[in-house]
Motif scaffolding. Structure first.
Motif, PDB file in Angstrom:
ATOM      1  N   GLY A 144       0.783  -1.223   0.000  1.00  0.00           N
ATOM      2  CA  GLY A 144       0.000   0.000   0.000  1.00  0.00           C
ATOM      3  C   GLY A 144       0.817   1.276   0.000  1.00  0.00           C
ATOM      4  O   GLY A 144       1.834   1.377   0.689  1.00  0.00           O
ATOM      5  N   SER A 145       0.371   2.237  -0.780  1.00  0.00           N
ATOM      6  CA  SER A 145       0.848   3.616  -0.788  1.00  0.00           C
ATOM      7  C   SER A 145       0.039   4.333  -1.847  1.00  0.00           C
ATOM      8  O   SER A 145      -0.509   3.695  -2.757  1.00  0.00           O
ATOM      9  CB  SER A 145       2.341   3.714  -1.122  1.00  0.00           C
ATOM     10  N   TRP A 146      -0.063   5.667  -1.754  1.00  0.00           N
ATOM     11  CA  TRP A 146      -0.813   6.376  -2.778  1.00  0.00           C
ATOM     12  C   TRP A 146      -0.170   6.275  -4.153  1.00  0.00           C
ATOM     13  O   TRP A 146      -0.875   6.049  -5.143  1.00  0.00           O
ATOM     14  CB  TRP A 146      -1.036   7.839  -2.385  1.00  0.00           C
ATOM     15  N   PRO A 147       1.156   6.383  -4.289  1.00  0.00           N
ATOM     16  CA  PRO A 147       1.723   6.244  -5.647  1.00  0.00           C
ATOM     17  C   PRO A 147       1.387   4.911  -6.298  1.00  0.00           C
ATOM     18  O   PRO A 147       1.135   4.839  -7.499  1.00  0.00           O
ATOM     19  CB  PRO A 147       3.230   6.389  -5.401  1.00  0.00           C
ATOM     20  N   ARG A 148       1.342   3.837  -5.521  1.00  0.00           N
ATOM     21  CA  ARG A 148       1.047   2.528  -6.083  1.00  0.00           C
ATOM     22  C   ARG A 148      -0.450   2.300  -6.281  1.00  0.00           C
ATOM     23  O   ARG A 148      -0.850   1.315  -6.914  1.00  0.00           O
ATOM     24  CB  ARG A 148       1.612   1.426  -5.181  1.00  0.00           C
ATOM     25  N   SER A 149      -1.288   3.190  -5.734  1.00  0.00           N
ATOM     26  CA  SER A 149      -2.737   3.041  -5.835  1.00  0.00           C
ATOM     27  C   SER A 149      -3.331   3.781  -7.021  1.00  0.00           C
ATOM     28  O   SER A 149      -4.556   3.766  -7.202  1.00  0.00           O
ATOM     29  CB  SER A 149      -3.401   3.538  -4.539  1.00  0.00           C
ATOM     30  N   MET A 150      -2.511   4.430  -7.812  1.00  0.00           N
ATOM     31  CA  MET A 150      -2.999   5.151  -8.977  1.00  0.00           C
ATOM     32  C   MET A 150      -2.957   4.246 -10.201  1.00  0.00           C
ATOM     33  O   MET A 150      -1.969   3.541 -10.416  1.00  0.00           O
ATOM     34  CB  MET A 150      -2.158   6.403  -9.231  1.00  0.00           C
ATOM     35  N   PRO A 151      -4.011   4.244 -11.014  1.00  0.00           N
ATOM     36  CA  PRO A 151      -3.992   3.410 -12.227  1.00  0.00           C
ATOM     37  C   PRO A 151      -2.885   3.849 -13.163  1.00  0.00           C
ATOM     38  O   PRO A 151      -2.457   5.010 -13.152  1.00  0.00           O
ATOM     39  CB  PRO A 151      -5.379   3.642 -12.849  1.00  0.00           C
ATOM     40  N   VAL A 152      -2.392   2.893 -13.976  1.00  0.00           N
ATOM     41  CA  VAL A 152      -1.311   3.192 -14.912  1.00  0.00           C
ATOM     42  C   VAL A 152      -1.713   4.305 -15.858  1.00  0.00           C
ATOM     43  O   VAL A 152      -0.933   5.199 -16.176  1.00  0.00           O
ATOM     44  CB  VAL A 152      -0.927   1.921 -15.699  1.00  0.00           C
ATOM     45  N   GLU A 153      -2.963   4.255 -16.321  1.00  0.00           N
ATOM     46  CA  GLU A 153      -3.497   5.307 -17.164  1.00  0.00           C
ATOM     47  C   GLU A 153      -4.668   5.954 -16.446  1.00  0.00           C
ATOM     48  O   GLU A 153      -5.343   5.323 -15.648  1.00  0.00           O
ATOM     49  CB  GLU A 153      -3.977   4.750 -18.510  1.00  0.00           C
ATOM     50  N   SER A 154      -4.896   7.236 -16.738  1.00  0.00           N
ATOM     51  CA  SER A 154      -6.047   7.901 -16.149  1.00  0.00           C
ATOM     52  C   SER A 154      -7.311   7.160 -16.541  1.00  0.00           C
ATOM     53  O   SER A 154      -7.448   6.711 -17.677  1.00  0.00           O
ATOM     54  CB  SER A 154      -6.136   9.351 -16.632  1.00  0.00           C
ATOM     55  N   THR A 155      -8.225   7.013 -15.613  1.00  0.00           N
ATOM     56  CA  THR A 155      -9.464   6.314 -15.921  1.00  0.00           C
ATOM     57  C   THR A 155     -10.224   7.070 -16.992  1.00  0.00           C
ATOM     58  O   THR A 155     -10.198   8.277 -17.078  1.00  0.00           O
ATOM     59  CB  THR A 155     -10.323   6.166 -14.655  1.00  0.00           C
ATOM     60  N   ARG A 156     -10.922   6.319 -17.830  1.00  0.00           N
ATOM     61  CA  ARG A 156     -11.495   6.860 -19.052  1.00  0.00           C
ATOM     62  C   ARG A 156     -12.852   7.487 -18.812  1.00  0.00           C
ATOM     63  O   ARG A 156     -13.689   6.917 -18.150  1.00  0.00           O
ATOM     64  CB  ARG A 156     -11.640   5.716 -20.071  1.00  0.00           C
ATOM     65  N   ARG A 157     -13.048   8.680 -19.354  1.00  0.00           N
ATOM     66  CA  ARG A 157     -14.351   9.328 -19.286  1.00  0.00           C
ATOM     67  C   ARG A 157     -15.105   9.093 -20.572  1.00  0.00           C
ATOM     68  O   ARG A 157     -14.514   8.978 -21.638  1.00  0.00           O
ATOM     69  CB  ARG A 157     -14.194  10.838 -19.059  1.00  0.00           C
ATOM     70  N   ARG A 158     -16.441   9.072 -20.458  1.00  0.00           N
ATOM     71  CA  ARG A 158     -17.253   8.944 -21.650  1.00  0.00           C
ATOM     72  C   ARG A 158     -17.146  10.199 -22.487  1.00  0.00           C
ATOM     73  O   ARG A 158     -17.133  11.307 -21.976  1.00  0.00           O
ATOM     74  CB  ARG A 158     -18.724   8.715 -21.263  1.00  0.00           C
ATOM     75  N   SER A 159     -17.085  10.037 -23.772  1.00  0.00           N
ATOM     76  CA  SER A 159     -17.114  11.185 -24.662  1.00  0.00           C
ATOM     77  C   SER A 159     -18.542  11.698 -24.781  1.00  0.00           C
ATOM     78  O   SER A 159     -19.496  11.046 -24.378  1.00  0.00           O
ATOM     79  CB  SER A 159     -16.614  10.781 -26.056  1.00  0.00           C
ATOM     80  N   GLY A 160     -18.691  12.885 -25.342  1.00  0.00           N
ATOM     81  CA  GLY A 160     -20.024  13.435 -25.530  1.00  0.00           C
ATOM     82  C   GLY A 160     -20.889  12.525 -26.361  1.00  0.00           C
ATOM     83  O   GLY A 160     -22.075  12.354 -26.105  1.00  0.00           O
ATOM     84  N   ALA A 161     -20.300  11.891 -27.401  1.00  0.00           N
ATOM     85  CA  ALA A 161     -21.082  10.999 -28.257  1.00  0.00           C
ATOM     86  C   ALA A 161     -21.593   9.793 -27.480  1.00  0.00           C
ATOM     87  O   ALA A 161     -22.695   9.308 -27.706  1.00  0.00           O
ATOM     88  CB  ALA A 161     -20.233  10.532 -29.440  1.00  0.00           C
ATOM     89  N   GLU A 162     -20.793   9.314 -26.534  1.00  0.00           N
ATOM     90  CA  GLU A 162     -21.201   8.159 -25.745  1.00  0.00           C
ATOM     91  C   GLU A 162     -22.321   8.514 -24.772  1.00  0.00           C
ATOM     92  O   GLU A 162     -23.056   7.644 -24.326  1.00  0.00           O
ATOM     93  CB  GLU A 162     -20.004   7.607 -24.952  1.00  0.00           C
TER      94      GLU A 162
END
Length: 299
Positions: A144-162
Protein backbone atom coordinates in the motif's frame (compact mmCIF):
# COMPACT_ATOMS: atom_id res chain seq x y z
CA UNK A 1 12.43 2.17 -10.51
CA UNK A 2 8.73 2.63 -9.70
CA UNK A 3 6.85 -0.15 -7.91
CA UNK A 4 3.96 -1.96 -9.61
CA UNK A 5 0.38 -0.77 -9.24
CA UNK A 6 -1.43 -2.40 -6.34
CA UNK A 7 -4.99 -3.71 -6.06
CA UNK A 8 -6.48 -0.25 -5.56
CA UNK A 9 -4.88 1.04 -8.76
CA UNK A 10 -6.04 -2.03 -10.68
CA UNK A 11 -9.58 -1.53 -9.39
CA UNK A 12 -9.69 2.15 -10.36
CA UNK A 13 -8.47 1.30 -13.84
CA UNK A 14 -11.30 -1.21 -14.28
CA UNK A 15 -14.26 0.36 -12.43
CA UNK A 16 -13.59 3.98 -13.32
CA UNK A 17 -15.77 3.67 -16.42
CA UNK A 18 -19.53 3.98 -16.32
CA UNK A 19 -20.28 1.75 -19.31
CA UNK A 20 -18.28 -1.06 -17.70
CA UNK A 21 -20.41 -0.79 -14.55
CA UNK A 22 -23.65 -0.67 -16.54
CA UNK A 23 -22.72 -3.70 -18.66
CA UNK A 24 -21.80 -5.62 -15.50
CA UNK A 25 -25.10 -4.61 -13.93
CA UNK A 26 -27.08 -5.89 -16.92
CA UNK A 27 -25.03 -9.09 -17.01
CA UNK A 28 -25.94 -9.67 -13.36
CA UNK A 29 -29.58 -9.37 -14.46
CA UNK A 30 -28.96 -12.28 -16.89
CA UNK A 31 -28.32 -10.25 -20.07
CA UNK A 32 -25.68 -12.08 -22.12
CA UNK A 33 -26.21 -11.31 -25.82
CA UNK A 34 -24.95 -8.39 -27.84
CA UNK A 35 -28.36 -7.31 -29.13
CA UNK A 36 -29.85 -7.41 -25.64
CA UNK A 37 -27.12 -5.14 -24.27
CA UNK A 38 -27.85 -2.72 -27.12
CA UNK A 39 -31.58 -2.79 -26.39
CA UNK A 40 -31.27 -2.42 -22.61
CA UNK A 41 -28.52 0.20 -22.55
CA UNK A 42 -28.99 2.15 -25.77
CA UNK A 43 -25.22 1.92 -26.20
CA UNK A 44 -23.59 2.39 -29.62
CA UNK A 45 -22.12 -0.62 -31.42
CA UNK A 46 -18.60 0.80 -31.31
CA UNK A 47 -18.69 1.52 -27.58
CA UNK A 48 -20.27 -1.84 -26.71
CA UNK A 49 -17.79 -3.78 -28.83
CA UNK A 50 -14.89 -2.01 -27.17
CA UNK A 51 -16.18 -2.48 -23.64
CA UNK A 52 -17.04 -6.15 -24.12
CA UNK A 53 -13.55 -6.80 -25.49
CA UNK A 54 -11.94 -4.94 -22.58
CA UNK A 55 -14.07 -6.69 -19.96
CA UNK A 56 -13.30 -10.07 -21.51
CA UNK A 57 -9.56 -9.32 -21.52
CA UNK A 58 -9.80 -8.20 -17.89
CA UNK A 59 -11.47 -11.48 -16.88
CA UNK A 60 -14.89 -10.04 -16.01
CA UNK A 61 -16.68 -11.71 -18.93
CA UNK A 62 -16.25 -14.94 -20.86
CA UNK A 63 -17.07 -14.96 -24.58
CA UNK A 64 -18.77 -18.21 -25.57
CA UNK A 65 -20.18 -19.46 -28.88
CA UNK A 66 -23.93 -20.10 -28.77
CA UNK A 67 -24.79 -20.28 -32.50
CA UNK A 68 -22.93 -21.69 -35.51
CA UNK A 69 -23.43 -20.42 -39.08
CA UNK A 70 -23.18 -17.52 -38.64
CA UNK A 71 -21.10 -17.60 -35.48
CA UNK A 72 -22.74 -15.73 -32.63
CA UNK A 73 -21.36 -15.22 -29.16
CA UNK A 74 -22.70 -14.38 -25.76
CA UNK A 75 -20.90 -12.78 -22.85
CA UNK A 76 -21.26 -14.49 -19.49
CA UNK A 77 -19.93 -13.15 -16.21
CA UNK A 78 -16.98 -14.96 -14.73
CA UNK A 79 -16.74 -15.46 -10.96
CA UNK A 80 -14.69 -12.25 -10.87
CA UNK A 81 -17.42 -10.37 -12.72
CA UNK A 82 -20.24 -11.82 -10.59
CA UNK A 83 -18.35 -10.76 -7.48
CA UNK A 84 -18.98 -7.12 -8.42
CA UNK A 85 -22.60 -7.26 -7.25
CA UNK A 86 -21.93 -5.75 -3.77
CA UNK A 87 -20.21 -2.76 -5.41
CA UNK A 88 -23.08 -2.26 -7.86
CA UNK A 89 -25.74 -2.65 -5.16
CA UNK A 90 -23.96 -0.06 -3.00
CA UNK A 91 -23.64 2.36 -5.92
CA UNK A 92 -27.30 1.89 -6.83
CA UNK A 93 -28.48 2.63 -3.29
CA UNK A 94 -26.27 5.73 -2.96
CA UNK A 95 -27.31 7.19 -6.30
CA UNK A 96 -30.99 6.38 -5.68
CA UNK A 97 -31.02 8.03 -2.27
CA UNK A 98 -28.58 10.90 -2.59
CA UNK A 99 -28.41 12.05 -6.22
CA UNK A 100 -31.47 14.00 -7.37
CA UNK A 101 -30.35 14.84 -10.91
CA UNK A 102 -31.28 11.58 -12.63
CA UNK A 103 -33.39 11.80 -15.77
CA UNK A 104 -35.85 9.49 -14.04
CA UNK A 105 -36.10 8.03 -10.55
CA UNK A 106 -33.99 4.93 -10.15
CA UNK A 107 -36.05 1.83 -9.31
CA UNK A 108 -35.80 0.20 -5.92
CA UNK A 109 -33.93 -3.02 -5.27
CA UNK A 110 -35.97 -6.04 -4.21
CA UNK A 111 -34.66 -8.88 -2.06
CA UNK A 112 -36.37 -11.96 -3.44
CA UNK A 113 -35.84 -13.99 -0.26
CA UNK A 114 -38.07 -11.69 1.78
CA UNK A 115 -39.97 -10.27 -1.24
CA UNK A 116 -39.67 -6.61 -0.22
CA UNK A 117 -37.76 -3.55 -1.39
CA UNK A 118 -34.63 -3.04 0.67
CA UNK A 119 -31.49 -1.01 1.27
CA UNK A 120 -28.19 -2.87 1.73
CA UNK A 121 -26.46 -2.53 5.08
CA UNK A 122 -22.69 -2.83 5.48
CA UNK A 123 -21.97 -5.30 8.29
CA UNK A 124 -18.97 -7.04 9.82
CA UNK A 125 -18.58 -10.65 8.77
CA UNK A 126 -17.14 -11.55 12.18
CA UNK A 127 -19.63 -9.96 14.59
CA UNK A 128 -22.54 -9.19 12.19
CA UNK A 129 -22.88 -5.60 13.47
CA UNK A 130 -23.66 -2.71 11.10
CA UNK A 131 -20.46 -0.76 10.45
CA UNK A 132 -19.75 2.88 9.62
CA UNK A 133 -16.43 4.57 8.93
CA UNK A 134 -16.19 5.46 12.63
CA UNK A 135 -15.79 1.80 13.63
CA UNK A 136 -13.08 0.88 11.12
CA UNK A 137 -9.34 1.39 11.51
CA UNK A 138 -7.51 1.50 8.17
CA UNK A 139 -3.78 1.36 7.49
CA UNK A 140 -1.55 0.69 4.52
CA UNK A 141 -0.57 -2.92 4.03
CA UNK A 142 2.67 -4.28 2.52
CA UNK A 143 1.74 -3.21 -1.04
CA UNK A 144 0.00 0.00 0.00
CA UNK A 145 0.85 3.62 -0.79
CA UNK A 146 -0.81 6.38 -2.78
CA UNK A 147 1.72 6.24 -5.65
CA UNK A 148 1.05 2.53 -6.08
CA UNK A 149 -2.74 3.04 -5.84
CA UNK A 150 -3.00 5.15 -8.98
CA UNK A 151 -3.99 3.41 -12.23
CA UNK A 152 -1.31 3.19 -14.91
CA UNK A 153 -3.50 5.31 -17.16
CA UNK A 154 -6.05 7.90 -16.15
CA UNK A 155 -9.46 6.31 -15.92
CA UNK A 156 -11.49 6.86 -19.05
CA UNK A 157 -14.35 9.33 -19.29
CA UNK A 158 -17.25 8.94 -21.65
CA UNK A 159 -17.11 11.19 -24.66
CA UNK A 160 -20.02 13.43 -25.53
CA UNK A 161 -21.08 11.00 -28.26
CA UNK A 162 -21.20 8.16 -25.75
CA UNK A 163 -23.39 10.19 -23.39
CA UNK A 164 -26.21 10.97 -25.79
CA UNK A 165 -28.03 7.67 -25.74
CA UNK A 166 -29.62 5.26 -23.34
CA UNK A 167 -28.58 4.90 -19.72
CA UNK A 168 -25.20 6.59 -19.83
CA UNK A 169 -25.22 9.06 -16.99
CA UNK A 170 -27.06 6.65 -14.69
CA UNK A 171 -24.27 6.90 -12.10
CA UNK A 172 -23.20 10.54 -12.59
CA UNK A 173 -21.82 11.35 -9.16
CA UNK A 174 -20.32 7.91 -8.60
CA UNK A 175 -18.26 8.48 -11.74
CA UNK A 176 -17.05 11.80 -10.39
CA UNK A 177 -15.38 9.69 -7.68
CA UNK A 178 -14.44 6.35 -9.27
CA UNK A 179 -13.76 7.96 -12.66
CA UNK A 180 -11.01 10.24 -11.38
CA UNK A 181 -7.96 8.94 -9.58
CA UNK A 182 -7.52 12.03 -7.40
CA UNK A 183 -11.20 12.07 -6.43
CA UNK A 184 -11.07 8.54 -5.09
CA UNK A 185 -7.84 9.20 -3.22
CA UNK A 186 -9.15 12.46 -1.79
CA UNK A 187 -12.36 10.90 -0.52
CA UNK A 188 -10.52 8.02 1.13
CA UNK A 189 -8.20 10.54 2.78
CA UNK A 190 -11.23 12.46 4.06
CA UNK A 191 -12.59 9.23 5.57
CA UNK A 192 -9.37 8.66 7.50
CA UNK A 193 -9.45 12.17 8.97
CA UNK A 194 -7.91 14.76 6.65
CA UNK A 195 -9.74 18.09 6.69
CA UNK A 196 -7.26 20.80 5.66
CA UNK A 197 -6.06 21.51 2.14
CA UNK A 198 -2.46 21.06 3.25
CA UNK A 199 -3.32 17.68 4.82
CA UNK A 200 -4.74 16.42 1.53
CA UNK A 201 -1.79 17.82 -0.43
CA UNK A 202 0.79 16.27 1.89
CA UNK A 203 -0.80 12.84 2.04
CA UNK A 204 -1.69 12.53 -1.64
CA UNK A 205 1.03 14.44 -3.43
CA UNK A 206 -1.67 15.64 -5.82
CA UNK A 207 -1.04 18.68 -8.06
CA UNK A 208 -2.55 21.75 -6.30
CA UNK A 209 -4.75 22.54 -9.29
CA UNK A 210 -6.21 19.02 -9.39
CA UNK A 211 -6.77 19.04 -5.64
CA UNK A 212 -8.53 22.41 -5.73
CA UNK A 213 -10.73 21.25 -8.59
CA UNK A 214 -11.75 18.04 -6.81
CA UNK A 215 -12.48 19.82 -3.54
CA UNK A 216 -14.71 22.31 -5.37
CA UNK A 217 -16.59 19.50 -7.14
CA UNK A 218 -17.14 17.59 -3.89
CA UNK A 219 -18.29 20.73 -2.08
CA UNK A 220 -20.67 21.71 -4.89
CA UNK A 221 -22.01 18.14 -4.99
CA UNK A 222 -22.67 18.02 -1.26
CA UNK A 223 -20.09 15.32 -0.51
CA UNK A 224 -17.93 17.72 1.51
CA UNK A 225 -18.77 20.96 3.27
CA UNK A 226 -16.47 23.77 4.36
CA UNK A 227 -16.61 24.72 8.05
CA UNK A 228 -14.06 26.87 9.81
CA UNK A 229 -11.57 26.59 6.98
CA UNK A 230 -11.74 22.78 6.96
CA UNK A 231 -13.41 20.26 4.68
CA UNK A 232 -15.78 17.85 6.42
CA UNK A 233 -17.69 14.87 5.07
CA UNK A 234 -21.42 15.46 4.87
CA UNK A 235 -24.02 12.78 5.56
CA UNK A 236 -24.13 12.22 1.79
CA UNK A 237 -20.35 11.84 1.70
CA UNK A 238 -20.32 9.39 4.59
CA UNK A 239 -23.05 7.38 2.86
CA UNK A 240 -20.60 6.61 0.03
CA UNK A 241 -18.51 4.55 2.45
CA UNK A 242 -20.03 1.15 1.48
CA UNK A 243 -19.06 1.77 -2.16
CA UNK A 244 -15.43 2.39 -1.20
CA UNK A 245 -15.29 -0.64 1.07
CA UNK A 246 -16.96 -3.12 -1.30
CA UNK A 247 -14.80 -1.90 -4.20
CA UNK A 248 -11.67 -2.27 -2.07
CA UNK A 249 -12.67 -5.75 -0.92
CA UNK A 250 -13.38 -6.83 -4.50
CA UNK A 251 -10.01 -5.46 -5.64
CA UNK A 252 -8.00 -7.19 -2.93
CA UNK A 253 -9.71 -10.49 -3.60
CA UNK A 254 -9.18 -10.50 -7.35
CA UNK A 255 -5.88 -8.64 -7.64
CA UNK A 256 -3.81 -10.19 -4.84
CA UNK A 257 -0.24 -9.00 -4.43
CA UNK A 258 2.57 -11.38 -3.39
CA UNK A 259 3.77 -8.74 -0.92
CA UNK A 260 0.41 -8.66 0.83
CA UNK A 261 -2.69 -6.47 0.71
CA UNK A 262 -2.67 -2.77 -0.10
CA UNK A 263 -5.00 -1.82 2.77
CA UNK A 264 -5.58 -3.42 6.15
CA UNK A 265 -8.96 -2.97 7.84
CA UNK A 266 -9.88 -3.76 11.44
CA UNK A 267 -13.30 -3.51 13.06
CA UNK A 268 -12.56 -1.67 16.28
CA UNK A 269 -15.73 -2.82 18.08
CA UNK A 270 -14.96 -6.54 17.83
CA UNK A 271 -11.21 -6.34 17.19
CA UNK A 272 -11.29 -8.63 14.14
CA UNK A 273 -9.95 -8.07 10.65
CA UNK A 274 -12.84 -6.58 8.75
CA UNK A 275 -14.66 -8.47 6.02
CA UNK A 276 -17.65 -6.65 4.56
CA UNK A 277 -20.98 -8.45 4.27
CA UNK A 278 -24.05 -6.74 2.82
CA UNK A 279 -27.30 -7.55 4.58
CA UNK A 280 -30.95 -6.71 3.94
CA UNK A 281 -32.30 -3.90 6.12
CA UNK A 282 -35.73 -5.57 6.11
CA UNK A 283 -35.06 -9.20 7.03
CA UNK A 284 -31.45 -8.71 8.28
CA UNK A 285 -30.33 -11.72 6.24
CA UNK A 286 -27.09 -11.70 4.24
CA UNK A 287 -27.57 -10.71 0.61
CA UNK A 288 -26.57 -12.75 -2.43
CA UNK A 289 -26.25 -11.30 -5.89
CA UNK A 290 -28.76 -13.79 -7.30
CA UNK A 291 -31.40 -12.56 -4.83
CA UNK A 292 -31.19 -8.85 -5.73
CA UNK A 293 -33.32 -7.45 -8.55
CA UNK A 294 -34.50 -4.10 -9.84
CA UNK A 295 -38.09 -3.41 -8.88
CA UNK A 296 -40.40 -0.79 -10.30
CA UNK A 297 -38.69 0.11 -13.58
CA UNK A 298 -40.98 0.79 -16.51
CA UNK A 299 -39.35 -1.35 -19.19
Amino acid sequence: MSQPVNAVGRMLGVLGDEWTLLIAQQALLAVTRYGDFIARLGISNAVLTGRLAAMTAEGLLERTLYHVGPARYEYVLTPQGRALWPVLASIWEWERRWVPDHAGQLPAMRHTRCAVDFAPLLTCGACTQVVTEKELAASWGPSGSWPRSMPVESTRRRSGAESTRGRAGLFPQTMSILGNRWSFALLVTAFVGATRFNDFAEQLGAPPGSLTDRLQIFTAGGVLEMRGGRYHLTEKGRAFFPVLITALQWAQRWYPNPEGPAVLLRHTLCGNDFKAVLTCDQCTGPLRGADVHEHGRDD
